[in-house]
Design an enzyme around this catalytic site. Structure first.
Site, mmCIF file in Angstrom:
data_model
loop_
_atom_site.group_PDB
_atom_site.id
_atom_site.type_symbol
_atom_site.label_atom_id
_atom_site.label_comp_id
_atom_site.label_asym_id
_atom_site.label_seq_id
_atom_site.Cartn_x
_atom_site.Cartn_y
_atom_site.Cartn_z
ATOM 1 N N SER A 113 0.843 -1.197 0.000
ATOM 2 C CA SER A 113 0.000 0.000 0.000
ATOM 3 C C SER A 113 0.881 1.251 0.000
ATOM 4 C CB SER A 113 -0.908 -0.014 1.230
ATOM 5 O OG SER A 113 -1.630 1.180 1.292
ATOM 6 N N TRP A 137 2.258 1.641 -3.396
ATOM 7 C CA TRP A 137 1.208 2.088 -4.327
ATOM 8 C C TRP A 137 1.091 3.616 -4.300
ATOM 9 C CZ3 TRP A 137 -3.237 4.963 -3.948
ATOM 10 C CH2 TRP A 137 -4.118 4.898 -5.029
ATOM 11 N N HIS A 138 1.284 4.190 -3.117
ATOM 12 C CA HIS A 138 1.127 5.643 -2.995
ATOM 13 C C HIS A 138 2.241 6.412 -3.688
ATOM 14 C CE1 HIS A 138 -1.896 4.627 0.039
ATOM 15 N NE2 HIS A 138 -2.379 5.832 -0.203
ATOM 16 N N GLY A 139 3.375 5.791 -3.866
ATOM 17 C CA GLY A 139 4.453 6.503 -4.556
ATOM 18 C C GLY A 139 5.732 5.699 -4.575
#
Lengths: 412, 492
Positions: free
Chosen positions: B324, B327-329
């Protein structure tokens, strides 16, 4: 009324109310003082024969009220800081919807230098100043065209079309004063009071023409074509200031370009001896009120000689211009400030006022070199009284229209 | 095209009006055209990527559907098809989002052991929304593989599912079972849903433009110069960042929900007052709901979920949170942020029994719930520091400054007014946060203020709508920033 129609009417009414509310908020937050520069333009009941355009050099130096007083020429100054030629091209078209200029005086300072910055069409560091200029015009197709063309690499260019996009954040700065209209009866110009020591500067227009390939050249083509199509005469100028060699080269470049490409002259005023560099510069790039008035006077003579039909002094349709000039003199009176002796003396230049200066010729005031230079520059506009027992310097300003003393201040 | 841009202000009403006027047969096509126009307004070239993802998963799903009933022999083909779809989708995502990060990480690791490595020149601009639509298409193809949903035969219909513009660039990440059926039907939106959608959009704009973008000014100022703004400045900025990130993300999501509702489509609620959670676990059930359920359904459960013992469960939690974070960066600080959240959740689970015993001794009261809420907020806000920082080194600098500088008085002596927001701006922010809190408390108790407003007489509703629009337009951060000093043109 069926349900759908009722809803449609309801939505339309809601949208109207919403639009009115936004307009009211816009009017409340709009920068009221910006409009002052253009208020006289849009309020005028006469045409402006001469439109002055260009950068701050034009804005600070060419004073329409002085042109009227000295030569009976009806002009308006649309000069703006860091304005580029592409902007001038569009602004001329936009303002031509409100007046029919016979002559455009276009000062070309910045034409060469500014064209190297950003996309060459506008100066990214001066968007707010350009915004002020474009704000003057209501939304139109031409304005849209201008904004999308000039600011083509700027994401927020639509702010130029919808003023609220910029002024909405002004809520935190709203003050009572914003709702009192500021009266600036300078017909667009803005003279400045102050000094820059440029003693020893040698005036010259000697420059070496450079090769010029800028975006602006294309707009020069367009501007000249537009003026020719609409019967507008063009007068390109280069007003004096403490120019560097680079500035002189730029002027020479423009002179060559105009001559070779269009057969047009450049009125280069950098070697006309109009400016006293001991008293007239405001800073390294601009002239103060005396310099501006002197240059304006020369320009007025030049225009009156070549375009005698633009001299409106005896035209009854232009009677309001004399009243406007009176208003301008009142405005100049309001610019006299306590404790600012040198700046106050600047305002004495010209035929409106006479100053009486009282100080001791043997005291420290007599050593003030700038004061001495100013007194010489002002000539008959000021009379010096030697008062041996004077405490500091007393200045009394007489309004020549009434013979009344309108300002008196003692400076220590 | 951002939701808070002039273009969207022209685009959305045009889309909406024509959507309402067009016959039902062509409504879908119109929405598809608008969605692609919306996407291409960012960068027309990247339309190839969304088309690629759409076509790969569309064809993959059809293959999966076709071979499903062929018995055991086809099982292998099904798996291969699924793997191919996932690899192709993730491959594109990797190439555009993580390739450079991976190369930089490998290069840094190699340089640690003395092996010089050069970075490849490939450095593309991150295609907008790629993480969202990639996850959406993957969820679709996995659901088809699992037999949860049938493969969509109509390519245009499927392309609209992937590209539906309100949720295309910032979610929610919709599942086929919720969105596809609605897009197929495209019922004529009721007047009430248009009205409600408008109100929801206004709330989203308020969160994004009035709160998030205003808080961002202070946060950026402080995080950009921690040496100038040490200690309590960083604490204050980190607290504000919690609201900034929430209002930014939830605000954008809320606008998407409202816009979709005006088109008659109900999207999944993505944020459910997360900061009123009383545990980290609860927070993650309420924060970015569609992403977290995605990870639960497609990563956590396939890995064994909590069925295979505590150790596997904790491993699974960590894997989900690390992914996660990624996924954000594409940055290690995001991974660390995810990891810390995972650790918090594991610790919470480990301490659950003790906490229960403790709770039995303390009566359940408002004060106790407040303590738990504040405690959860502090933990979550601590992790936001890593999320907001420019990297692990930067976050360590910020943490170091917090623990080595004692200057709490700056919270009271007006020093905060020097961090990019003046006194009046900070007051607006404070009032706005108060409104957010009140609305959140109501929502937490199941009271929907929007619905209450809609039950009021028309003059009151209009007053609220117009007031809200003016509030957003005047106090929102948009357009160019007015700077009085830039307008002093009278001199030159």
């Amino acid at each position: 009324m069926n349900k759908n129609l009722r809803r449609a009417v309801g939505i339309a009414l809601f949208l109207v109310l919403l639009a009115l509310s936004v307009c009211a908020a816009d009017a409340f937050l709009d920068k009221t003082d910006v409009d002052e520069k253009y208020k006289q333009f849009f309020a005028s009941d006469t045409d402006f024969d001469v439109i002055v355009m260009g950068t701050s050099h034009a804005y600070n130096t060419i004073l329409p009220q002085e042109l009227w007083r000295g030569h009976g020429i009806a002009a308006y100054n649309w000069g703006q800081g860091n304005c580029t030629l592409p902007e001038d091209y569009y602004i001329l078209q936009l303002l031509s919807r409100y007046t029919t200029p016979k002559l455009v005086v276009m000062d070309l300072f910045g034409f060469v230098e500014f064209a190297k910055v950003g996309n060459g069409k506008y100066r990214p560091d001066s968007r707010d100043m350009q915004r002020v200029q474009f704000d003057a015009f209501p939304l139109s197709r031409l304005k849209y065209e201008a904004v999308t063309d000039i600011f083509d690499d700027y994401d927020n260019r639509y702010d130029f079309l919808v003023k609220f996009a910029i002024y909405h954040s002004r809520w935190s700065e709203i003050k009572k004063d914003n709702f009192k209209p500021r009266d600036i009866p300078q017909k667009g110009a803005g003279f400045v009071l102050g000094f820059y020591d440029a003693e020893g500067y040698v005036e010259s227009s000697d420059g070496t023409p450079r090769t010029l390939e800028t975006v602006g050249v294309g707009y020069l083509d367009k501007l000249i074509a537009y003026c020719r199509e609409n019967g507008i005469e063009l007068l390109f100028t280069y007003v004096p200031f403490t120019a560097t060699q680079e500035n002189r080269d730029a002027a020479a470049t423009m002179e060559k370009l105009l001559g070779e490409r269009y057969g047009l002259p450049l009125l280069n005023m950098m070697d006309k001896g109009l400016v006293d560099y001991r008293t007239d510069p405001y800073d390294a790039s601009h002239l103060n009120y005396i310099g501006a008035a002197a240059v304006t006077d020369y320009l007025g003579l030049y225009i009156a000689e070549r375009y005698p039909e633009l001299v409106r002094r005896d035209d009854p349709a232009y009677a309001s211009w004399d009243r406007d000039y009176d208003h301008y003199v009142d405005y100049k009176i309001s610019r006299f400030e306590e404790g600012k002796l040198h700046n106050n003396l600047l305002l004495l230049y010209g035929p409106d006022f006479h100053g009486d200066l009282y100080f001791s010729a043997s005291g420290p005031t007599a050593e003030d070199r700038l004061l001495g230079n100013l007194i010489r520059r002002l000539g008959e506009s000021v009379t010096v009284h030697d008062t041996a027992d004077a405490d500091g310097v007393l200045l009394e300003v007489t309004d020549k229209r009434t013979g009344e003393i309108v300002f008196r201040d003692r400076t220590h | 095209m951002l939701f808070n841009s002039f273009r969207f202000l022209l685009f959305f009403p045009t889309t909406l009006i024509l959507f309402h006027l067009l016959p039902k047969k062509v409504k879908g096509v119109w929405l598809l055209i608008c969605s692609y126009f919306f996407y291409m307004s960012w960068n027309p070239r990247y339309v190839v990527l969304i088309l690629f993802s759409t076509l790969v998963t569309y064809a993959g799903a059809l293959v999966l559907q076709a071979v499903r009933d062929r018995g055991e022999s086809a099982r292998k083909l099904q798996k291969l098809t699924l793997i191919a779809c996932v690899v192709l989708n993730l491959g594109v995502l990797f190439l555009f989002k993580y390739f450079r990060f991976a190369c930089a990480s490998v290069s840094a690791a190699l340089s640690l052991i003395g092996i010089p490595a050069t970075m490849p020149a490939w450095d593309p601009i991150l295609p907008v929304g790629i993480s969202f639509y990639t996850f959406q298409t993957m969820s679709y193809v996995i659901d088809v593989y699992r037999g949860k949903v049938p493969a969509e035969r109509n390519l245009l219909q499927y392309a609209l599912f992937v590209s539906f513009f309100p949720q295309l660039v910032a979610g929610p990440i919709e599942r086929c079972e919720n969105l596809m059926s609605q897009l197929k039907e495209l019922p004529r939106p009721s007047y009430a849903s248009v009205r409600h959608g408008f109100l929801v959009m206004l709330w989203g704009y308020f969160m994004k433009m009035v709160i998030a973008d205003r808080a961002a000014i202070l946060v950026d100022t402080v995080y950009g110069a921690p040496e100038q703004y040490p200690g309590a400045f960083i604490v204050a900025a980190t607290v504000l960042f919690a609201f900034q990130i929430y209002c930014d993300f939830a605000g954008y999501s809320t606008i998407a929900l409202g816009a979709a509702e005006m088109l008659g489509i109900r999207l999944t609620q993505n944020f459910e007052t997360p900061y009123l959670s009383t545990s980290v676990r609860e927070f993650w059930r309420r924060w970015h709901v569609t992403l977290n359920t995605w990870f639960v359904d497609y990563v956590y459960i396939p890995l064994g979920g909590s069925r295979k013992g505590k150790l596997v469960k904790y491993r699974n939690i960590l894997v989900v949170f690390l992914l996660s974070g990624l996924w954000h960066g594409a940055r290690w600080s995001y991974v660390l942020w995810g990891g810390i959240n995972g650790v918090f959740q594991i610790m919470e689970d480990l301490l659950a029994d003790r906490a229960k015993k403790c709770e039995k001794t303390v009566p359940d009261s408002f004060a106790f719930r407040c303590v738990k809420t504040v405690g959860t907020f502090v933990l979550i806000d601590f992790t936001w520091l890593f999320f907001r920082s420019n990297g692990i080194r930067h976050s360590l600098t910020l943490l170091g400054s917090i623990f080595t500088t004692f200057n709490p008085w700056i919270l009271f002596d007006g020093s905060l007014y020097t961090c990019g927001l003046g006194m009046k701006e900070l007051h607006v922010l404070a009032y706005s946060l108060l409104i957010l809190l009140v609305a959140g408390l109501f929502a937490h108790r199941g009271v929907r203020i929007g619905e209450r407003i809609e039950r009021q007489p028309v003059y009151f509703r209009w007053l609220v709508y117009i007031g809200a629009v003016l509030c957003i337009l005047i106090f929102g951060i948009w357009g160019s920033v007015y700077n009085a000093s830039n307008f002093i043109y009278f001199q030159f």
